[in-house]
Enzyme design. Structure first.
Site, PDB file in Angstrom:
ATOM      1  N   ASP A 302       0.707   8.537   4.499  1.00 34.10           N
ATOM      2  CA  ASP A 302       0.622   7.433   5.513  1.00 34.10           C
ATOM      3  C   ASP A 302       0.168   8.182   6.566  1.00 34.10           C
ATOM      4  O   ASP A 302       0.571   9.492   6.767  1.00 34.10           O
ATOM      5  CB  ASP A 302       1.824   6.641   5.408  1.00 34.10           C
ATOM      6  CG  ASP A 302       1.698   5.375   6.211  1.00 34.10           C
ATOM      7  OD1 ASP A 302       2.336   4.283   5.954  1.00 34.10           O
ATOM      8  OD2 ASP A 302       0.706   5.088   6.995  1.00 34.10           O
ATOM      9  N   GLU A 499       4.613  -3.368  11.730  1.00 37.31           N
ATOM     10  CA  GLU A 499       5.747  -2.471  11.259  1.00 37.31           C
ATOM     11  C   GLU A 499       6.977  -2.408  12.005  1.00 37.31           C
ATOM     12  O   GLU A 499       7.566  -3.477  12.427  1.00 37.31           O
ATOM     13  CB  GLU A 499       4.789  -1.176  11.465  1.00 37.31           C
ATOM     14  CG  GLU A 499       3.446  -1.020  10.556  1.00 37.31           C
ATOM     15  CD  GLU A 499       2.903   0.328  10.542  1.00 37.31           C
ATOM     16  OE1 GLU A 499       1.743   0.362  10.639  1.00 37.31           O
ATOM     17  OE2 GLU A 499       3.796   1.292  10.325  1.00 37.31           O
TER      18      GLU A 499
HETATM   19  C1  GLC Z   1       0.229   2.727   9.387  1.00 34.73           C
HETATM   20  C2  GLC Z   1       1.081   1.808   8.105  1.00 34.73           C
HETATM   21  C3  GLC Z   1       0.053   2.065   6.857  1.00 34.73           C
HETATM   22  C4  GLC Z   1      -1.479   1.877   7.150  1.00 34.73           C
HETATM   23  C5  GLC Z   1      -1.826   3.206   7.887  1.00 34.73           C
HETATM   24  C6  GLC Z   1      -3.178   3.335   8.306  1.00 34.73           C
HETATM   25  O1  GLC Z   1       1.182   3.487   9.980  1.00 34.73           O
HETATM   26  O2  GLC Z   1       2.052   2.331   7.356  1.00 34.73           O
HETATM   27  O3  GLC Z   1       0.119   0.601   6.279  1.00 34.73           O
HETATM   28  O4  GLC Z   1      -2.390   1.788   6.073  1.00 34.73           O
HETATM   29  O5  GLC Z   1      -0.770   3.450   9.023  1.00 34.73           O
HETATM   30  O6  GLC Z   1      -3.519   2.434   9.481  1.00 34.73           O
END
Ligand code: GLC
Length: 733
Positions: A302, A499
């Site tokens: 991530d 988030e």
């Molecule tokens: C974010 C998320 C993830 C996402 C990634 C790219 O922090 O946790 O779900 O795909 O970053 O944007």
């Protein structure tokens, strides 16, 4: 499918060479890895044999678009670029995105080996970063539809729009099992029990198509592996404290099904399991995901996820080594990718990371690039641009909105409202607000209130439904309401978030403005219909008694008119709760089968006319399970070559009666239940649920329930490793 650009076989021919040497000789025969007639495994092996260490570490590097130039892809061999939430080209149009994609791709293709880059984006409810894209309901609403084929079709439509904008990889679906509604990502979950996200993995089929590399095929990502929805307190990126048996029973089944469906990538979760960061967990990533489940795609971190392994800011060579050795194949750095390249190279040269691990990661990544057809068609296929925001896709989204509405109350059958006659009063901050109804991950990471994207608001839908036949008055705060109106509709709830910004450790109720609006409407005595636009169940127990009707609308996206289709009876509601609805925030976490006294149980939902014959919206409070409650399972089978009979005895070793008792487990070898006795046994893909019949539903402390079933298998019949009885892990004898 992507447009083929005439390419020059790898004979070191470049424009400069051509210019210096006159007309090119007949193109050299393509090298084996450039020959699409060869098996992918052979092409990968040939290419791998030609790659330098820098070529290989470049393929394992993903950079944010705003932090890298196309020429950097040429020089440093970076193999992937992404758009973080809301990271868009200056021209946020289909052509602006496709131009940007092609610029980066030309950079990648200018490197000697001409390995195409792959572009990742969060197309999580449509291609939501692209202005004008169809914005579908977020996953929580799709879970309420209980319609896996609809979700597959949404995946297909999303893939067409993603392709039209030039991208080829989406970081979706989130297969999280949200267990605490305080979590800011609850709306990204299809449901609180594994069966629902497992069933909705059909979206992967839609996104990737029948085969990777087919028309508008987009690589899907199962995320966030594993247990992100089970963190203590619903704290985003927090700690999931569960036994392995419970982790496997509750959070693993959707990923097992995604792997079975051939998902191309898996994103690792920020969260921890019993204090260990997932990004460094070799057992869960390599042994379980890649080994036991047989995942053959590639894993991706991530956003700056490896930075969190040691709990300090930034990432060190040690963290890079830990993550790659744990089984991470590609790192979403995303900004300081030069430092990542240096530290990865140093970790390999120092022996911290074996070359076999680097080659395995490259094999996985290159296999997906070959299967996607990127080597043959590296550039954007603009023929799908016309699908972006198309009428057909918006119609599909509107159907999804209709099916996702959950009718929770309908006193006196106040719904459906008649479309003709009299006056209707509409109020609430989210009645005329496409930004609120779309939620987070819409144009920007956090989303925003207001007229952000093209579409229809819920008020637009109400006005259309009664056009020419009734009068509609809209006043956001409800002032002006009086007894001359035949009904009042209040659309209230949450404003967008994403988030951790959406974590709600405190109250889960409506805000003061909504409460004031609702009170004003209630005081008028006009029949009051409340529509909740929110990313989760809300704490409304103190207010809902004053409402005549209540609809959970979730986050419906750009086609808000679908809500009005239900309110005025064009579509009778069929939605069922994907999450248990609390009586109070203090009950969190509250989930199906945990014995807590919910306001509305998981699976509840009324319809027209007159509502379901069934469920009592406030079921009699069952016992709260003893926190030390657990159970014991005795499992025996009589196997034959293609099937087996199972006999199961489950003992309640807790201190309170369970009613009904529900036993859950996961089949990992394709077993399929065909008939059962002395319990109701249902199966959704790999997730199996057994529930007591009416005559043996209650399981007193110390009592044992016995049941059995027949099932087929495909050659092997391993016993399930984990059983969970009403939320408690079982000892298996
Ligand atoms: C974010 C998320 C993830 C996402 C990634 C790219 O922090 O946790 O779900 O795909 O970053 O944007």
């Amino acid at each position: 499918m992507r447009t083929v650009i005439a390419r020059i076989a790898l004979a070191g021919l470049t424009a400069a060479t051509i210019a210096a040497c006159g007309p090119p000789p007949s193109p050299a025969a393509a090298l084996p890895y450039q020959d699409p007639s060869l098996p992918v495994a052979d092409r990968v092996a040939d290419l791998l044999g030609r790659m330098s260490l820098d070529d290989k570490i470049g393929q394992m590097t993903q950079a944010e678009r705003a932090a890298i130039m196309p020429t950097d892809l040429t020089r440093y061999r970076v193999g992937s670029v992404l758009s973080g939430g809301g990271s868009a080209p200056a021209s946020n149009t289909a052509s602006g995105w496709a131009d940007m994609y092609d610029d980066f791709q030309r950079g990648a293709m200018a490197a000697p080996l001409q390995i195409p880059m792959i572009y990742g984006i969060d197309a999580v409810h449509g291609d939501n970063n692209v202005y004008g894209a169809t914005i579908f309901p977020h996953n929580i609403g799709l879970g309420a539809t209980r319609d896996p084929d609809l979700v597959r079709r949404i995946g297909r439509a999303t893939a067409e729009e993603v392709t039209g904008a030039g991208q080829d990889w989406t970081f979706a679906p989130c297969l999280c099992v949200a267990r605490n509604d305080r979590w800011g990502r609850t709306y990204e979950s299809f449901g609180e029990v594994p069966e629902l996200p497992t069933a909705m993995t059909t979206v992967i089929d839609g996104l990737q198509g029948d085969t990777l590399g087919g028309p508008a095929s987009v690589l899907a990502t199962a995320k966030h592996y594993v247990g992100d929805g089970g963190t203590t307190g619903g704290i985003d990126q927090g700690d999931t404290r569960l036994s392995e048996a419970e982790l496997r029973a509750i959070h693993l089944p959707p990923f097992a099904e995604a792997v079975r469906r051939g998902v191309g990538s898996v994103m690792i979760s920020f969260s921890s399991w019993n204090g260990d960061k997932l990004h460094g967990n070799r057992y869960l990533i390599t042994d379980l995901l890649k080994g036991e489940l047989g995942f053959s795609g590639f894993t991706v971190s991530d956003w700056a996820g490896i930075d969190q392994i040691d709990g300090q800011r930034g990432f060190t060579q040690a963290e890079v080594a830990t993550a790659i050795n744990a089984g991470l194949d590609m790192i979403m750095v995303p900004n300081d990718w030069p430092a990542f390249l240096d530290r990865l190279r140093a970790a390999v040269q120092s022996g911290q990371i074996p070359m076999t691990r680097i080659d395995d990661a490259n094999r996985r990544i290159l296999t997906k690039k070959f299967q996607l057809g990127l080597f043959e068609h590296p550039y954007a296929d603009r023929s799908y641009a016309t699908t972006i925001g198309s009428a057909a896709h918006r119609d599909l989204a509107r159907q999804a909105v209709r099916e996702s509405q959950v009718l929770l109350k309908n006193a006196g059958d106040v719904l459906p409202l008649a479309p003709s006659g009299g006056k209707i009063f509409v109020a609430g901050k989210s009645a005329d607000n496409v930004g609120n109804q779309s939620g987070g991950w819409t144009l920007s990471w956090q989303g925003a209130s207001g007229d952000t994207v093209p579409g229809s608001t819920i008020l637009d839908g109400i006005r259309d439904a009664v056009a020419g036949r009734a009068t509609v008055t809209y006043q956001r705060d409800g002032t002006g309401i009086d007894g001359s109106y035949r009904a009042a509709i209040a659309v209230v709830g949450e404003t967008p978030y994403a988030e951790g910004d959406g974590d709600r450790p405190g109250g889960l109720g409506l805000d003061s403005a909504d409460l004031a609006t609702l009170q004003r409407l209630h005081a008028s005595g006009v029949p009051l219909v409340v529509v909740l636009v929110s990313g989760r169940p809300l704490d409304i127990a103190a207010q809902w008694g004053d409402w005549d009707a209540l609809v959970a609308s979730w986050l419906p996206g750009s086609e808000g008119a679908g809500v009005a289709d239900v309110l005025f009876g064009a579509y009778a509601p069929t939605g069922k709760l994907p999450m248990t609805w609390m009586r109070s925030a203090g009950q969190q976490p509250i989930n199906d089968g945990d014995g807590k006294d919910a306001l509305f149980r998981y699976g509840f939902g009324l319809t027209y006319p007159g509502g379901d014959p069934d469920p009592d919206p406030s079921p009699s409070p069952s016992q709260t399970p003893d926190p030390s409650g657990s159970c014991r399972v005795a499992w025996s089978t009589n196997d034959w070559d293609s099937g087996f009979t199972a006999a199961v005895a489950v003992t309640n070793t807790g201190s309170v009666a369970l009613n009904p008792w529900t036993l859950r487990w996961t089949f990992t070898a394709g077993q399929q239940v065909t008939q059962a006795w002395s319990a109701s046994v249902t199966q959704s893909s790999t997730a199996v649920t057994a529930t007591g019949e009416s005559w043996n539903a209650s399981l007193a402390p110390g009592a044992t329930a016995s049941f059995g079933f027949n099932a087929t298998h495909t050659g092997s019949n391993p016993r399930p490793t984990a059983f969970v009885l009403n939320g408690s892990a079982c000892v298996v004898s």
